[in-house]
Design an enzyme around this catalytic site. Structure first.
Site: not given
Length: 288
Positions: A68, A105, A120
């Site tokens: 991420c 994250h 995302d």
């Protein structure tokens, strides 16, 4: 760094001068269908950096994926270059039946026509959203992977997913720890406090070095497909077909030999590693 090379990397042929929702949806979907969520560098003796230009080179020029802090930071740059109003946020992943105590994250909030969305492109596996999620509490937002919803309480937002039942033809994997048989899944929590990349520096180091980290315990590579996703975790290769039957996802799983790893990575994920990969799949409460 330029947008045209990124667009070519993800196979995006749409407009580059429209910072609207439709363009964002198309970019988001193309990214997750083209760029793997992977932590293979850790298991190749390579260091994962948070430097944007290095990430761009790795993903766009060298045809790799990332986790991420790589994928979503790159996507944040894309959003900025295209004129979107965006904010980087930090999220706490739900793992081993609890939220982690720190932000591991990185996600992006995007504001379009007065409405906020969560973008995302790098959660991976079955938890990967294909399109941005509108920042509304309690609203079911169906996508092919399942039904996602955000729930807000006292300023903390939680992303949840309702899953289908798994169908596993290979009986030897019926009780695999990689399979999540729960009908619901909690993914992560976050607040709307803006975060810079510096906020993730120590976390990035910790996730690459701690013996307790998920990412040091498992080598992971996953990529969304038009009908589901495929994944290589350690030596286990899986192809998942969403809604194979009404309310059922098909999980086709098999183990592969060490000498087949490079071939699978190249043929299924378009990844050719420069350093030798040492696969790893220690028991951990994490799976498809």
């Amino acid at each position: 760094m330029n947008l045209e090379d990124y667009f070519e990397r993800i196979g995006y042929n749409g407009p580059s001068d429209k910072a609207d929702l439709e363009t964002l949806k198309n970019l988001h979907r193309q990214h997750v269908l083209s760029i793997p969520f992977e932590n293979l560098s850790i298991h190749c003796g390579e260091w994962i950096t948070t430097d944007l230009e290095s990430i761009y080179t790795k993903i766009v020029k060298n045809n790799r994926g990332g986790w991420c802090m790589e994928n979503n930071q790159l996507f944040s740059w894309v959003l900025k270059e295209m004129g979107y109003t965006k904010t980087t946020l930090g999220a706490r992943v739900f793992l081993n039946d609890e939220f982690l105590p720190y932000d591991t994250h990185l996600i992006n909030k995007v504001l379009i026509d007065g409405k906020a969305y969560i973008a995302d492109v790098s959660y991976g596996m079955s938890g990967q959203i294909w399109h941005p999620i509108e920042l509304l509490s309690g609203k079911d937002q169906p996508q092919l992977p399942g039904v996602f919803r955000l729930v807000e309480k006292s300023g903390v937002w939680v992303l949840e997913k309702t899953r289908r039942k798994p169908l596993i033809p290979n009986e030897s994997f019926a009780n695999s720890s990689l399979i999540n048989k729960s009908s619901s899944q909690t993914l992560y929590s976050f607040t709307l406090k803006p975060r810079g990349i510096d906020h993730f520096q120590e976390t990035s180091k910790l996730l690459q070095t701690s013996p307790e980290s998920l990412f040091t315990n498992k080598s992971i590579c996953s990529l969304q497909t038009p009908s589901g996703f495929k994944a290589l975790i350690g030596w286990t290769y899986s192809e998942v077909t969403y809604n194979y039957q009404d309310g059922v996802d098909l999980l086709d799983m098999k183990d592969i030999a060490n000498d087949e790893i490079d071939k699978v990575l190249k043929e299924e994920f378009a990844i050719s590693l420069k350093s030798k990969l040492t696969p790893k799949n220690k028991k951990y409460n994490y799976g498809l």
